[in-house]
Write a protein that holds these residues in place. Structure first.
Motif, PDB file in Angstrom:
ATOM      1  N   ASN A   2      -3.542   9.094   1.786  1.00 35.51           N
ATOM      2  CA  ASN A   2      -2.255   9.795   2.004  1.00 35.51           C
ATOM      3  C   ASN A   2      -2.327   9.926   0.365  1.00 35.51           C
ATOM      4  OD1 ASN A   2      -0.782  11.537   0.968  1.00 35.51           O
ATOM      5  ND2 ASN A   2       0.862  11.043   3.002  1.00 35.51           N
ATOM      6  N   THR A   3      -3.066  10.758  -0.570  1.00 36.66           N
ATOM      7  CA  THR A   3      -2.890  10.487  -1.858  1.00 36.66           C
ATOM      8  C   THR A   3      -1.876  11.404  -2.187  1.00 36.66           C
ATOM      9  OG1 THR A   3      -3.823  12.589  -2.158  1.00 36.66           O
ATOM     10  CG2 THR A   3      -5.496  10.276  -2.199  1.00 36.66           C
ATOM     11  N   ASN A   4      -0.982  12.334  -1.023  1.00 42.68           N
ATOM     12  CA  ASN A   4       0.590  13.104  -1.905  1.00 42.68           C
ATOM     13  C   ASN A   4       1.464  11.847  -1.432  1.00 42.68           C
ATOM     14  OD1 ASN A   4      -1.305  14.978  -2.172  1.00 42.68           O
ATOM     15  ND2 ASN A   4      -0.765  15.832   0.377  1.00 42.68           N
ATOM     16  N   ASP A   5       1.123  11.096  -1.144  1.00 43.85           N
ATOM     17  CA  ASP A   5       2.659   9.452  -0.663  1.00 43.85           C
ATOM     18  C   ASP A   5       2.963   9.409  -2.022  1.00 43.85           C
ATOM     19  OD1 ASP A   5       4.585   7.806   0.469  1.00 43.85           O
ATOM     20  OD2 ASP A   5       3.823   8.263   1.987  1.00 43.85           O
ATOM     21  N   THR A   6       4.037   9.629  -2.579  1.00 51.29           N
ATOM     22  CA  THR A   6       4.685   8.634  -4.024  1.00 51.29           C
ATOM     23  C   THR A   6       4.481   7.233  -4.420  1.00 51.29           C
ATOM     24  OG1 THR A   6       6.666   9.195  -3.544  1.00 51.29           O
ATOM     25  CG2 THR A   6       5.578  11.031  -4.929  1.00 51.29           C
ATOM     26  N   ARG A   7       4.801   6.511  -2.691  1.00 54.33           N
ATOM     27  CA  ARG A   7       4.727   5.199  -2.613  1.00 54.33           C
ATOM     28  C   ARG A   7       3.365   4.787  -2.536  1.00 54.33           C
ATOM     29  NH1 ARG A   7       7.158   4.744   3.079  1.00 54.33           N
ATOM     30  NH2 ARG A   7       5.676   6.290   3.511  1.00 54.33           N
ATOM     31  N   ALA A   8       2.217   5.032  -2.870  1.00 58.60           N
ATOM     32  CA  ALA A   8       1.283   4.651  -2.782  1.00 58.60           C
ATOM     33  C   ALA A   8       0.980   3.297  -4.141  1.00 58.60           C
ATOM     34  CB  ALA A   8      -0.092   5.215  -2.471  1.00 58.60           C
ATOM     35  N   THR A   9       1.404   4.273  -5.152  1.00 58.21           N
ATOM     36  CA  THR A   9       1.464   2.928  -6.102  1.00 58.21           C
ATOM     37  C   THR A   9       2.047   1.752  -5.665  1.00 58.21           C
ATOM     38  OG1 THR A   9       0.254   4.478  -7.445  1.00 58.21           O
ATOM     39  CG2 THR A   9       1.091   2.708  -8.595  1.00 58.21           C
ATOM     40  N   ALA A  10       3.205   1.928  -5.748  1.00 54.95           N
ATOM     41  CA  ALA A  10       4.644   1.521  -5.507  1.00 54.95           C
ATOM     42  C   ALA A  10       3.688   0.240  -4.662  1.00 54.95           C
ATOM     43  CB  ALA A  10       5.701   2.097  -5.215  1.00 54.95           C
ATOM     44  N   PHE A  11       3.584   0.431  -3.271  1.00 55.70           N
ATOM     45  CA  PHE A  11       2.738  -0.539  -2.291  1.00 55.70           C
ATOM     46  C   PHE A  11       2.242  -1.054  -2.378  1.00 55.70           C
ATOM     47  CE2 PHE A  11       4.504   2.020   1.708  1.00 55.70           C
ATOM     48  CZ  PHE A  11       5.923   1.689   1.180  1.00 55.70           C
ATOM     49  N   GLY A  12       0.755  -0.446  -3.680  1.00 53.56           N
ATOM     50  CA  GLY A  12      -0.057  -1.327  -4.435  1.00 53.56           C
ATOM     51  C   GLY A  12       0.114  -2.197  -4.937  1.00 53.56           C
ATOM     52  N   PHE A  13       1.521  -2.314  -5.505  1.00 50.12           N
ATOM     53  CA  PHE A  13       1.846  -2.924  -6.329  1.00 50.12           C
ATOM     54  C   PHE A  13       2.478  -4.565  -5.493  1.00 50.12           C
ATOM     55  CE2 PHE A  13       5.698  -5.216  -9.256  1.00 50.12           C
ATOM     56  CZ  PHE A  13       4.612  -5.754  -9.717  1.00 50.12           C
ATOM     57  N   GLY A  14       2.783  -3.711  -4.864  1.00 49.03           N
ATOM     58  CA  GLY A  14       3.245  -5.563  -3.772  1.00 49.03           C
ATOM     59  C   GLY A  14       2.873  -5.565  -2.917  1.00 49.03           C
ATOM     60  N   GLN A  15       1.468  -4.876  -2.788  1.00 45.41           N
ATOM     61  CA  GLN A  15       0.368  -5.401  -2.518  1.00 45.41           C
ATOM     62  C   GLN A  15       0.119  -6.734  -2.685  1.00 45.41           C
ATOM     63  OE1 GLN A  15      -2.150  -2.218  -0.869  1.00 45.41           O
ATOM     64  NE2 GLN A  15      -1.547  -2.394   1.465  1.00 45.41           N
ATOM     65  N   ARG A  16      -0.151  -5.742  -3.796  1.00 41.66           N
ATOM     66  CA  ARG A  16      -1.058  -7.250  -5.329  1.00 41.66           C
ATOM     67  C   ARG A  16       0.095  -8.502  -5.657  1.00 41.66           C
ATOM     68  NH1 ARG A  16      -3.018  -4.534 -10.958  1.00 41.66           N
ATOM     69  NH2 ARG A  16      -0.447  -4.657 -11.147  1.00 41.66           N
ATOM     70  N   LYS A  17       1.254  -8.022  -5.428  1.00 44.04           N
ATOM     71  CA  LYS A  17       2.081  -9.575  -5.764  1.00 44.04           C
ATOM     72  C   LYS A  17       1.680  -9.953  -4.599  1.00 44.04           C
ATOM     73  CE  LYS A  17       5.979  -9.309  -8.105  1.00 44.04           C
ATOM     74  NZ  LYS A  17       5.654 -10.688  -8.652  1.00 44.04           N
ATOM     75  N   SER A  18       2.111  -9.711  -3.606  1.00 42.36           N
ATOM     76  CA  SER A  18       2.023 -10.112  -1.832  1.00 42.36           C
ATOM     77  C   SER A  18       0.542 -11.410  -2.150  1.00 42.36           C
ATOM     78  CB  SER A  18       2.090  -9.445  -0.995  1.00 42.36           C
ATOM     79  OG  SER A  18       1.658  -9.788   1.010  1.00 42.36           O
ATOM     80  N   TRP A  19      -0.254 -10.388  -2.407  1.00 42.53           N
ATOM     81  CA  TRP A  19      -1.687 -11.054  -3.377  1.00 42.53           C
ATOM     82  C   TRP A  19      -1.520 -12.567  -3.640  1.00 42.53           C
ATOM     83  CZ3 TRP A  19      -5.518 -12.148  -6.416  1.00 42.53           C
ATOM     84  CH2 TRP A  19      -6.899 -13.006  -6.047  1.00 42.53           C
ATOM     85  N   VAL A  20      -0.955 -12.122  -4.363  1.00 42.21           N
ATOM     86  CA  VAL A  20      -0.806 -13.403  -5.430  1.00 42.21           C
ATOM     87  C   VAL A  20       0.021 -14.333  -5.099  1.00 42.21           C
ATOM     88  CG1 VAL A  20       0.359 -14.467  -7.816  1.00 42.21           C
ATOM     89  CG2 VAL A  20      -1.415 -12.057  -7.415  1.00 42.21           C
ATOM     90  N   PHE A  21       1.187 -14.079  -4.337  1.00 41.08           N
ATOM     91  CA  PHE A  21       2.328 -15.008  -3.703  1.00 41.08           C
ATOM     92  C   PHE A  21       2.015 -15.805  -2.476  1.00 41.08           C
ATOM     93  CE2 PHE A  21       4.914 -15.543   0.192  1.00 41.08           C
ATOM     94  CZ  PHE A  21       6.150 -16.122  -0.189  1.00 41.08           C
ATOM     95  N   PHE A  22       0.136 -15.326  -2.205  1.00 37.75           N
ATOM     96  CA  PHE A  22       0.307 -15.987  -0.566  1.00 37.75           C
ATOM     97  C   PHE A  22      -0.477 -16.423  -0.946  1.00 37.75           C
ATOM     98  CE2 PHE A  22       1.360 -12.224   2.021  1.00 37.75           C
ATOM     99  CZ  PHE A  22       0.848 -12.403   3.742  1.00 37.75           C
TER     100      PHE A  22
END
Length: 164
Positions: A2-22
């Motif tokens: 869903n490219t219209n969801d404004t949260r996509a990039t923020a969630f992508g940032f959260g996922q990257r931080k999550s991966w680094v944390f894991f």
């Protein structure tokens, strides 16, 4: 996606931080469990060797994970947008239930072990029991932090974007 969801990039940032944390947290659980084992073994007068070995292994793996994530940890590159927003939302919703299931399941298994194996209630078993409880506690803490990252990803991403 869903490219219209404004949260996509923020969630992508959260996922990257999550991966680094894991990459460093989950291996460190081995070390934490080993520390619990070693401490309890010393308290009951046993050899803490297994716990010490686990601490060394956990520290080595956690350090390796930290080093392997240096690039994404310190990058200024904007994150790839999350591709499945409904799944991220679902993860945020169901994580508390997963945490309680992990902790409750571990507690139930511990009680069943103590009731079904008489030797499990002896002081000599304390290091193993501590190790068995430290593991789900560490996993649950990691899940809770990952959920926090995703809930707060919008603010975290904005703060990161505004850094110079």
């Amino acid at each position: 996606m869903n490219t219209n969801d404004t949260r996509a990039t923020a969630f992508g940032f959260g996922q990257r931080k999550s991966w680094v944390f894991f990459a460093w947290w989950y291996p460190s659980i081995i070390g934490f469990s080993g520390a619990v084992y070693a401490l309890l073994a010393l308290i009951v007068g046993q050899d803490p060797g297994l716990g010490t070995s686990m601490m060394i292994l956990g520290a080595a793996l956690a350090t390796s994970g930290w080093v392997l994530t240096l690039k994404p940890r310190f990058t200024r590159k904007h994150p790839k947008p999350a591709s499945d927003i409904p799944r991220v939302d679902q993860g945020i919703r169901i994580t508390p239930g997963i945490i309680w299931t992990v902790l409750g399941g571990a507690a139930i298994l511990m009680v069943l072990l103590l009731l079904s194996v008489p030797e499990a209630a002896s002081p000599e078993s304390l290091p193993v029991l501590g190790l068995l409880m430290a593991w789900p506690a560490g996993v649950s803490a990691g899940l809770a932090y990952t959920r926090w990252l995703m809930i707060n990803s919008g603010r975290l991403y904005a703060d990161w974007s505004n850094r110079g």
